[in-house]
Scaffold this motif. Structure first.
Motif, PDB file in Angstrom:
ATOM      1  N   CYS A  15     -41.718  17.208  -9.369  1.00 55.50           N
ATOM      2  CA  CYS A  15     -41.690  17.335  -7.913  1.00 55.50           C
ATOM      3  C   CYS A  15     -42.791  16.501  -7.259  1.00 55.50           C
ATOM      4  CB  CYS A  15     -41.863  18.805  -7.526  1.00 55.50           C
ATOM      5  SG  CYS A  15     -43.435  19.494  -8.099  1.00 55.50           S
ATOM      6  N   CYS A  37     -47.986  21.432 -10.771  1.00 51.74           N
ATOM      7  CA  CYS A  37     -46.988  21.529 -11.841  1.00 51.74           C
ATOM      8  C   CYS A  37     -47.461  20.770 -13.077  1.00 51.74           C
ATOM      9  CB  CYS A  37     -45.640  20.978 -11.378  1.00 51.74           C
ATOM     10  SG  CYS A  37     -44.755  22.120 -10.292  1.00 51.74           S
ATOM     11  N   CYS A  83     -37.565  19.523 -10.792  1.00 56.13           N
ATOM     12  CA  CYS A  83     -38.853  19.471 -11.476  1.00 56.13           C
ATOM     13  C   CYS A  83     -38.805  20.330 -12.733  1.00 56.13           C
ATOM     14  CB  CYS A  83     -39.948  19.963 -10.529  1.00 56.13           C
ATOM     15  SG  CYS A  83     -41.575  20.123 -11.303  1.00 56.13           S
ATOM     16  N   CYS A 134     -41.244  23.668 -11.781  1.00 53.75           N
ATOM     17  CA  CYS A 134     -41.009  24.605 -10.671  1.00 53.75           C
ATOM     18  C   CYS A 134     -39.548  24.645 -10.227  1.00 53.75           C
ATOM     19  CB  CYS A 134     -41.906  24.260  -9.484  1.00 53.75           C
ATOM     20  SG  CYS A 134     -41.437  22.729  -8.659  1.00 53.75           S
ATOM     21  N   SER A 183     -38.007  22.835  -8.168  1.00 53.82           N
ATOM     22  CA  SER A 183     -37.644  22.252  -6.867  1.00 53.82           C
ATOM     23  C   SER A 183     -37.236  20.794  -7.052  1.00 53.82           C
ATOM     24  CB  SER A 183     -38.780  22.421  -5.864  1.00 53.82           C
ATOM     25  OG  SER A 183     -39.976  21.940  -6.399  1.00 53.82           O
TER      26      SER A 183
HETATM   27 ZN   LIG Z   1     -42.834  21.054  -9.626  1.00 52.53          ZN
END
Ligand SMILES: [Zn+2]
Length: 219
Positions: free
Chosen positions: A168, A173, A202, A205, A207
């Protein structure tokens, strides 16, 4: 690391400080003089050939005395010089030389009349085949496309791999992944190296991914 084998380094011709090492072979004092002279003449003809056709042959004559040819072969193999030319009295009588590829060990006799073309052709083949091998090896050790974070952790706990996955862009992360698996981003691959079907989320995470990243552990 990519190109070595049990005999030592294997250097791709484009990177090799010396592309061709010429090893004159003699037993008697009488042969020594003419074989050495021939080796230097062959070197000159390779360099002259290079001037006719734009190339970049880097040639060295190993005419050290008090050292057996086999010991020289061993040393140049260890150092990864891509092509060896063996030149003995009988070869000279027959206007030929023996070319030995470092990458495959393959030997072939070539005429001294066309030695420049022959050597350049073989170097080109070595370059191509080493590149193909290196790409194959890289992909064999790579995982691309849709890996879950659980699976990623298993891989990094196990033998490891180059994992192409989404990121992301958030340092948090990356830091969490490093903390949990010791893997870090090795590179954000250029277009040429990116996956055909780029990751959408990602790795950590979930996203939206802003870039594909290559993750691996450093050793
Ligand atoms: Zn991430």
């Amino acid at each position: 690391m990519t190109h070595g084998d049990d005999k030592g380094l294997r250097t791709p011709p484009l990177l090799a400080p010396i592309e061709i090492v010429i090893v004159p072979i003699w037993r008697s004092e009488e042969d020594k003089g003419r074989v050495k002279a021939a080796a230097h003449m062959v070197k000159e003809s390779l360099l002259a050939w290079e001037r006719r056709v734009p190339g970049r042959l880097r040639v060295h004559v190993d005419d050290r005395e008090g050292m057996k040819p086999g010991a020289k072969y061993y040393e140049w193999e260890l150092r990864g010089i891509p092509l060896r030319m063996e030149l003995g009295p009988r070869d000279i009588d027959q206007n030929q030389a023996v070319l030995v590829r470092r990458d495959t060990g393959e030997k072939r006799s070539v005429s001294l009349s066309s030695v420049g073309e022959e050597a350049a052709d073989v170097l080109h083949l070595i370059q191509e085949s080493m590149l193909i091998d290196a790409r194959e090896r890289r992909e064999q050790n790579s995982i691309r496309g849709g890996i879950t974070y659980d699976r990623f952790r298993e891989v990094m706990d196990g033998d490891g791999a180059f994992v192409y996955a989404g990121w992301c862009g958030d340092e948090k992360c990356a830091a969490a992944i490093k903390e949990e698996t010791k893997a870090t981003i090795r590179v954000l691959p250029d277009e040429e190296f990116r996956s055909a079907d780029p990751p959408k989320t990602c790795l950590k995470c979930g996203s939206a991914s802003t870039t594909e990243a290559l993750w691996a552990k450093a050793y």
